[in-house]
Design an enzyme around this catalytic site. Structure first.
Site, PDB file in Angstrom:
ATOM      1  N   TYR A  91      40.283  58.027  44.325  1.00  0.00           N
ATOM      2  CA  TYR A  91      40.592  58.081  42.888  1.00  0.00           C
ATOM      3  C   TYR A  91      39.351  58.032  41.989  1.00  0.00           C
ATOM      4  CZ  TYR A  91      45.228  58.869  44.248  1.00  0.00           C
ATOM      5  OH  TYR A  91      46.313  59.504  44.794  1.00  0.00           O
ATOM      6  N   HIS A 104      37.065  41.425  37.938  1.00  0.00           N
ATOM      7  CA  HIS A 104      37.775  42.545  38.581  1.00  0.00           C
ATOM      8  C   HIS A 104      38.388  42.242  39.943  1.00  0.00           C
ATOM      9  CE1 HIS A 104      35.698  45.844  35.978  1.00  0.00           C
ATOM     10  NE2 HIS A 104      36.127  44.816  35.267  1.00  0.00           N
ATOM     11  N   TYR A 126      29.837  50.388  29.386  1.00  0.00           N
ATOM     12  CA  TYR A 126      29.941  49.603  28.157  1.00  0.00           C
ATOM     13  C   TYR A 126      28.746  49.840  27.235  1.00  0.00           C
ATOM     14  CZ  TYR A 126      33.847  47.105  30.322  1.00  0.00           C
ATOM     15  OH  TYR A 126      35.048  46.784  30.903  1.00  0.00           O
ATOM     16  N   GLU A 153      43.578  54.285  33.427  1.00  0.00           N
ATOM     17  CA  GLU A 153      44.320  55.346  34.122  1.00  0.00           C
ATOM     18  C   GLU A 153      45.692  54.901  34.603  1.00  0.00           C
ATOM     19  OE1 GLU A 153      41.907  56.464  37.470  1.00  0.00           O
ATOM     20  OE2 GLU A 153      40.377  57.448  36.231  1.00  0.00           O
ATOM     21  N   GLN A 168      37.958  36.009  35.407  1.00  0.00           N
ATOM     22  CA  GLN A 168      39.295  36.585  35.506  1.00  0.00           C
ATOM     23  C   GLN A 168      40.046  36.075  36.731  1.00  0.00           C
ATOM     24  OE1 GLN A 168      38.283  40.766  35.604  1.00  0.00           O
ATOM     25  NE2 GLN A 168      37.391  40.732  33.554  1.00  0.00           N
TER      26      GLN A 168
END
Lengths: 376, 376
Positions: free
Chosen positions: A256, A152, A267, A246, A86
């Site tokens: 959070y 991520h 997963y 979220e 990513q």
């Protein structure tokens, strides 16, 4: 005397019929047109004052898109990126005073070699855009903590009215517990000044056991961020695992919850952390999605082209392959409309153009910039 | 009196500037417009007499595309397909007498279970298209030989002036030696009548050691086919391994050499078969590509919209991400022009529209039909 008008109308019909495909919405039929194409995994879009756009390509290129859709050559000056998984070149935004200072900010996964391992960490840079090239490129923030092997990075930038910058960062997927540790930058939103220094009113300033740049923590993979046009507050979206995406309104110093509480599961179906969705001392999202949609870039809509949609929050969805419109009542989410699923596109970013239209970028090896406007 | 004209001109500019991106070519700048989008891995396109199009989606759906780009619901009647790897619903063509008989032909990877193994084999069906649904769906050919686990189905259909049908078939990647065996249909081009029976002048009719449907053999993965507009002969393209894609003009009963001779090498760099590119008793391609471009659908251009390109052969390229134009002198390839690489699209099929424009389909989870015309 009428023939030239008829001719012009005929020309109009002729040159545009190929684009007449429309899509249903609560604001009437939508026309979706391709503004530019052939962009390799575009990640973010930023409008320049002259109507052109900056677009990032995840493999590490920043280009200018002309009004006719032509792509410039890659701009010189973008640092080498960790284009793995990513990772790569991610967000780009203009400074609030761009018209005067020509300053832009961008963030990326920076390649780092430690011993025999090469990985990536999020970094943010500033630069001056002049004569279509980057000058004075300077990295103003480098993430600290374990390396990512491609997962991520988070990586959205927003600037507030006081010029401070927020940057969202993921926990690299393989280091989820880091999101709860104040000694590193993984799974955090940070707040810095445009020169990279730390604002004195950041919540953890002065503490030995915390990084002073941290604004909020316990985030998983926050890939959407925007400033609320009325309250001036930061809103963000983040990816949950299997369920549990979220929307949050991150308050300074607050936790959070990731990877302790979550509305989703791992997963493999096992519970996340505590197995609970709520816990004292940890904040609740104002909205969550089960199953996950994988929210990406987001934008508050305040323009006039879609009068019905004024005050809505738009977010792209990657796995969900759609544009999502959230209706709001203050800081509550009161409704959700799912749009443009027929396109089957992974929507990576959403921005509102100077013309009031919505501009989307599609996450694709042959990515596009799409303009969404009322069909007339 | 001028203002309405100016207004119309302004409207024209406004609604179409978003599509002004053009691309260089030997025939002047090309305009590429999106005719339809959101098509899941489209494989083939066929124009209906009323200007609408049939399009196949590899996962197993056949749809009608309206002139305004709207996609119909999937047509009932398509058999279940083996949608694994490269397999699924592939080509679709209209019968030469479609205006009278409403007959279409399509081919697909058909799921087959043998013992504990499920795999796919190429099959061809015919059907009647009436009131936008398929009637009288009938499989007229089923491939014999080892199953595919998802690789190399080939699968282009063309019809000649005598109504006979050619169907190209790959060797399933895992069964390359089958391409040299006349006892099965892998790695072959077959020729059958529209009812599925065997024309009596097929080259291997009457032999005990050969399938009577075979026209030519020694093919690897032939994914492009077209009938030459002047000679009426079959031309085909096929994928080589690492290098060695080919254009052939398959003659009846001839051996096209795979996997004995090849201009490429195996993916691991080792030689193919004999290690040679030529051998007595095996045919030479009229054109080969090293490195590979992965040629897909092809079309001879005989229309008037691009006068300079009359007589050219167009082929899409998957790995090559472009449209290729070959200039011809009789049965010799005299030149090659590489077009639209800027789109970064895997081009899966090329057809010439009734308007003389080139229509491409892009192999993509969010695939599109693109119209290519001179930019004016």
């Amino acid at each position: 005397m009428r023939s030239p008008i008829v001719l012009a109308a005929a020309l109009l019909a002729l040159s545009c019929t190929a684009h007449a495909q429309t899509y249903k919405s609560s604001a009437g039929p939508l026309a979706v047109t391709t503004v530019a194409s052939g962009i390799v995994h575009p990640w973010a879009l930023a409008f320049l004052p002259d109507g052109r756009m900056l677009v990032t390509e995840r493999p590490g290129r920043l280009r200018i898109v002309a009004k006719d859709g032509q792509l410039s050559a890659p701009l010189d000056g973008v640092p080498k990126v960790f284009a793995v998984g990513q990772g790569g070149l991610h967000d780009v935004v203009l400074d609030r005073n761009f018209a005067q200072n020509k300053t832009i900010y961008f963030c990326f996964a920076e390649p780092v070699t430690e011993g025999e391992t090469t990985g990536g960490r999020t970094a943010m840079a500033r630069a001056t855009l002049s004569d279509d090239k980057l000058d004075d490129v300077r990295v103003i923030f480098r993430q600290e903590g374990p390396l990512s092997n491609g997962g991520h990075f988070g990586c959205r930038i927003v600037q507030t009215a006081d010029n401070n910058l927020f940057l969202t960062m993921g926990e690299h997927f393989i280091s989820r517990d880091e999101a709860q540790k104040l000694t590193g930058h993984l799974g955090k939103i940070i707040r810095i000044k445009p020169d990279g220094s730390v604002p004195s009113d950041n919540p953890f300033v002065g503490r030995d056991d915390a990084k002073p740049e941290i604004w909020s923590y316990g985030h998983r993979n926050p890939q959407g961020a925007a400033i609320h046009p009325v309250t001036g507050k930061l809103w963000e979206t983040e990816h949950g695992p299997k369920g549990g995406d979220e929307v949050n309104i991150p308050q300074p110093g607050k936790n959070y919850g990731w990877p302790v509480i979550c509305y989703g599961v791992n997963y493999d179906g096992t519970p996340v952390g505590s197995g609970k969705a709520e816990m004292p001392g940890m904040e609740q999202p104002i909205k969550y999605w089960v199953p996950s949609i994988a929210p990406s870039g987001m934008a508050f809509y305040q323009a006039n082209l879609f009068p019905k949609w004024k005050g809505s929050l738009f977010t792209g969805a990657l796995v969900g392959e759609m544009l999502v419109r959230l209706t709001l009542n203050g800081e509550k989410v009161t409704g959700e409309e799912r749009l443009l699923h027929e396109l089957h596109e992974r929507i990576r970013d959403v921005r509102v153009g100077p013309d009031g239209a919505l501009y989307l970028v599609t996450d694709n090896q042959a990515g596009r910039i799409l303009r969404v406007a009322p069909a007339k």
